[in-house]
Design an enzyme around this catalytic site. Sequence first.
Site, short mmCIF file in Angstrom:
data_model
loop_
_atom_site.label_atom_id
_atom_site.label_comp_id
_atom_site.label_asym_id
_atom_site.label_seq_id
_atom_site.Cartn_x
_atom_site.Cartn_y
_atom_site.Cartn_z
N ALA A 162 5.54 -3.70 4.68
CA ALA A 162 4.57 -3.87 5.76
C ALA A 162 5.17 -4.76 6.83
CB ALA A 162 3.29 -4.50 5.21
N GLU A 184 5.58 -8.12 -2.94
CA GLU A 184 4.43 -8.81 -2.34
C GLU A 184 4.11 -10.13 -3.02
OE1 GLU A 184 3.68 -4.36 -1.58
OE2 GLU A 184 4.53 -5.61 -3.19
#
Length: 257
Positions: free
Chosen positions: A65, A131
């Site tokens: 992302a 993440e």
Amino acid sequence: MPRTLAVQAPEDGVRLITLQRPEALNALNTELLGELAAELDAAERDAETRVVVITGSRKAFAAGADIKEMAERDLVGILNDPRVAHWQRITAFSKPLIAAINGFALGGGCELAMHADILIAGEDARFGQPEINLGIMPGAGGTQRLLRAVGKSLAMQMVLTGEAIDARHAQRAGLVSEVTQPEFTVERALQIAKVIARKAPLAVRMAKEALLKAQDTDLASGLRFERHAFTLLAGTADREEGIRAFQEKRPAQFKGQ
């Protein structure tokens, strides 16, 4: 025209979509995901497109992302994140989708790759869900698809440590189907796509749906769906053409009817 993608018109039934944010290693920001969802919607509607291949650059399929964009969102922004709708549209794509992966496929990039039905990886590809290093966790299907692809133990290790695996490890685990030299990754994906594009479109779609059902339902329900789909295909013109072509020893000309 999309600004973060390069799209080639269908050739031999195959549409090639290339992620193009080289300055950010193809990080998946809202704009890119929106344009990708729109292109897949267009491919869904296009009768000439039977298979889609998605790829990135030699250095990165997608490095995750867009962290800068993430940092600008507060809790309200996350709750109303437009990317959720884009991911849902990508997930809903029903035609065969092949990912040709070189370099980094991390975080959202790994999640995007796992949306594909077939993954072809270059020797230099690396897959990971890092993440946890940002104090968060995968949020676009990473925990669910990764466990189904590689099993509980390896998925736990990848998600909880944030450590990536290389292409050969990914192949042994079942995440990718083939590993190639990086310079041939896209070419090999297109070869496979063109083989699929020559098959009966209705049979391809129903076979894909049946295979996906196997991940999400019990065996008895899956077998019922398979039998129902098989019966429906028995009444198609493509089935008649396939049998006739086999008997006449010629290539079948499937029309999707």
